[in-house]
Enzyme design. Structure first.
Site, PDB file in Angstrom:
ATOM      1  N   CYS A  80       0.808  -1.224   0.000  1.00  0.00           N
ATOM      2  CA  CYS A  80       0.000   0.000   0.000  1.00  0.00           C
ATOM      3  C   CYS A  80       0.842   1.274   0.000  1.00  0.00           C
ATOM      4  O   CYS A  80       0.294   2.380  -0.065  1.00  0.00           O
ATOM      5  CB  CYS A  80      -0.946  -0.020   1.199  1.00  0.00           C
ATOM      6  SG  CYS A  80      -1.808  -1.600   1.352  1.00  0.00           S
ATOM      7  N   HIS A 130      -2.753   8.005   5.741  1.00  0.00           N
ATOM      8  CA  HIS A 130      -3.021   6.693   5.143  1.00  0.00           C
ATOM      9  C   HIS A 130      -4.443   6.283   5.528  1.00  0.00           C
ATOM     10  O   HIS A 130      -5.200   5.824   4.693  1.00  0.00           O
ATOM     11  CB  HIS A 130      -1.988   5.678   5.635  1.00  0.00           C
ATOM     12  CG  HIS A 130      -2.036   4.374   4.918  1.00  0.00           C
ATOM     13  ND1 HIS A 130      -1.973   4.278   3.541  1.00  0.00           N
ATOM     14  CD2 HIS A 130      -2.153   3.094   5.372  1.00  0.00           C
ATOM     15  CE1 HIS A 130      -2.038   3.007   3.183  1.00  0.00           C
ATOM     16  NE2 HIS A 130      -2.153   2.274   4.271  1.00  0.00           N
ATOM     17  N   GLU A 164      -1.078   5.399  13.317  1.00  0.00           N
ATOM     18  CA  GLU A 164      -0.834   6.617  12.545  1.00  0.00           C
ATOM     19  C   GLU A 164      -1.216   7.862  13.338  1.00  0.00           C
ATOM     20  O   GLU A 164      -0.510   8.874  13.298  1.00  0.00           O
ATOM     21  CB  GLU A 164      -1.594   6.577  11.218  1.00  0.00           C
ATOM     22  CG  GLU A 164      -1.208   7.728  10.302  1.00  0.00           C
ATOM     23  CD  GLU A 164      -1.807   7.647   8.908  1.00  0.00           C
ATOM     24  OE1 GLU A 164      -1.355   8.393   8.032  1.00  0.00           O
ATOM     25  OE2 GLU A 164      -2.744   6.845   8.694  1.00  0.00           O
ATOM     26  N   LYS A 203      -9.812   8.024   1.978  1.00  0.00           N
ATOM     27  CA  LYS A 203     -10.252   6.647   1.757  1.00  0.00           C
ATOM     28  C   LYS A 203     -11.726   6.440   2.114  1.00  0.00           C
ATOM     29  O   LYS A 203     -12.321   5.442   1.706  1.00  0.00           O
ATOM     30  CB  LYS A 203      -9.368   5.669   2.531  1.00  0.00           C
ATOM     31  CG  LYS A 203      -7.981   5.505   1.922  1.00  0.00           C
ATOM     32  CD  LYS A 203      -7.193   4.418   2.634  1.00  0.00           C
ATOM     33  CE  LYS A 203      -5.854   4.167   1.937  1.00  0.00           C
ATOM     34  NZ  LYS A 203      -4.902   5.273   2.114  1.00  0.00           N
ATOM     35  N   HIS A 253      -9.855   1.735  -0.161  1.00  0.00           N
ATOM     36  CA  HIS A 253      -8.410   1.548  -0.124  1.00  0.00           C
ATOM     37  C   HIS A 253      -7.965   0.820  -1.388  1.00  0.00           C
ATOM     38  O   HIS A 253      -8.206  -0.375  -1.552  1.00  0.00           O
ATOM     39  CB  HIS A 253      -8.023   0.745   1.120  1.00  0.00           C
ATOM     40  CG  HIS A 253      -6.547   0.644   1.346  1.00  0.00           C
ATOM     41  ND1 HIS A 253      -5.636   1.353   0.593  1.00  0.00           N
ATOM     42  CD2 HIS A 253      -5.813  -0.087   2.230  1.00  0.00           C
ATOM     43  CE1 HIS A 253      -4.412   1.070   1.014  1.00  0.00           C
ATOM     44  NE2 HIS A 253      -4.499   0.199   1.997  1.00  0.00           N
ATOM     45  N   PHE A 273       1.601  -3.239   4.017  1.00  0.00           N
ATOM     46  CA  PHE A 273       1.916  -4.568   4.535  1.00  0.00           C
ATOM     47  C   PHE A 273       3.381  -4.879   4.217  1.00  0.00           C
ATOM     48  O   PHE A 273       3.870  -4.603   3.127  1.00  0.00           O
ATOM     49  CB  PHE A 273       1.027  -5.628   3.883  1.00  0.00           C
ATOM     50  CG  PHE A 273      -0.391  -5.667   4.408  1.00  0.00           C
ATOM     51  CD1 PHE A 273      -0.792  -4.883   5.474  1.00  0.00           C
ATOM     52  CD2 PHE A 273      -1.319  -6.511   3.824  1.00  0.00           C
ATOM     53  CE1 PHE A 273      -2.089  -4.929   5.952  1.00  0.00           C
ATOM     54  CE2 PHE A 273      -2.628  -6.570   4.294  1.00  0.00           C
ATOM     55  CZ  PHE A 273      -3.017  -5.785   5.355  1.00  0.00           C
TER      56      PHE A 273
END
Length: 342
Positions: A100, A235, A246, A265, A270, A329
């Site tokens: 991502c 994010h 975050e 998002k 996403h 990830f």
């Protein structure tokens, strides 16, 4: 593309070519020599739909019926390669696949190649189309997806992300060359950074320690102080662990409520490896419209989060340097800082 060409291109490549066509239409074509015109592209998964379809063919009809076009349809570099070939871009043609964080890394790397004098212009961004049955099942079974079907970044009700698809393509060019050809300059890449949590394959480092360092590295690269940043496009995936890490990281770097934060998002879902490119485009739109978009789907901030989350309605602002974060990830962290054209 012709119908025949489309049949031989996975949806991830089709998205990329459509976005690239829009990019060239808006930006025009830089005057760079083709050998100094790069394509630095990104995807997290690549041609998953084609892979899944052809596995079905293999199981139902046998190996002789598997398409000979599967390899170029499934390989992650196909989208960037297709852009390079369509527009005759003969400079570095590389694909970054860091889950991502991929397209944020791509944008940062593309800008550096220009800053280092290795190329004069570059098409960059990312594309993703992984919402196929196997993709949805896999993300769902790892409990990453929202069981309610709603993205609510930083909300106490968040329960996972909504899988999105799409592509965004940006044209980067050496500043003086862009000015000389009369290009409409929307913004400037002023800094970028990349590092790793080295913690866990899917979970972020507790407290967002890797993200903290990545944001600090990007600020250093840009020569900016925390007080110079006017917006953060987080994010903000709407997963319990990511949002908590975050939020903690942003507070550690900027202080409680130190800078307006949004996650787009809630609108886009996403889009994995394309997320950073979509969010860079959202940042540039935010600058063009002098509005910070609200975090769609989120009505209240979770207890303990000390960020200034934009909710409910767009917030007027005077555009300034904006940080966009991507956390992937594998422990991949990416940050890019964009500033209005001045």
């Amino acid at each position: 593309a012709s119908p025949k060409e489309s049949r031989r291109a996975d949806k991830v490549e089709q998205f990329a070519l459509a976005a690239a066509a829009e990019c060239f239409e808006q930006a025009g074509r830089p005057s760079a020599d083709p050998s100094r015109f790069g394509t630095i592209f990104a995807t997290g998964v690549g041609g998953l739909r084609s892979t899944e379809d052809q596995i079905g063919v293999l199981l139902e009809k046998g190996e002789r019926r598997v398409s000979p076009f599967l390899v170029p349809m499934m390989m992650p570099n196909a989208a960037g390669a297709a852009i390079s070939m369509r527009y005759g871009l003969q400079g570095p043609n590389e694909t970054i696949t860091t889950a991502c964080a991929a397209s944020t890394h791509a944008i940062g790397y593309a800008a550096r190649l220009i800053a280092w004098g290795m190329i004069d212009a570059c098409v960059t961004g990312g594309s993703e189309s992984a919402a196929s049955p196997i993709g949805v099942a896999a993300f769902g079974n790892m409990t990453a997806l929202s069981s309610s079907g709603h993205s609510k970044p930083f909300s106490p009700e968040r329960d996972g992300f909504v899988l999105g698809e799409g592509a965004a393509v940006l044209m980067l060019e050496e500043w003086n060359a862009a000015v000389a050809r009369g290009a409409t300059i929307v913004g400037e890449v002023v800094g970028a950074a990349s590092n790793a949590d080295a913690h866990h394959i899917t979970a972020p480092a507790p407290g967002g320690t890797g993200a903290i360092k990545c944001m600090q590295l990007a600020l250093h690269d840009a020569g900016l102080a925390t007080t110079d940043i006017r917006q953060i496009n987080a994010h903000g995936t709407s997963t319990p662990l990511n949002d908590a890490a975050e939020a903690a990281a942003v507070t550690a770097v900027f202080g409680p409520g130190g800078v307006p934060v949004t996650s787009t998002k809630g609108v886009t879902g996403h889009a994995l490896g394309a997320a950073g490119a979509l969010e860079a485009a959202a940042v540039l739109l935010s600058m063009e419209h002098s509005l910070i978009p609200p975090t769609a789907g989120t009505m209240q901030l979770d207890d303990g989060f000390e960020i200034d989350l934009v909710m409910g309605a767009a917030r007027p602002w005077t555009p300034g340097p904006t940080m966009s974060n991507s956390l992937g990830f594998g422990g991949h962290n990416g940050t890019v800082i964009l500033a209005p054209a001045t």
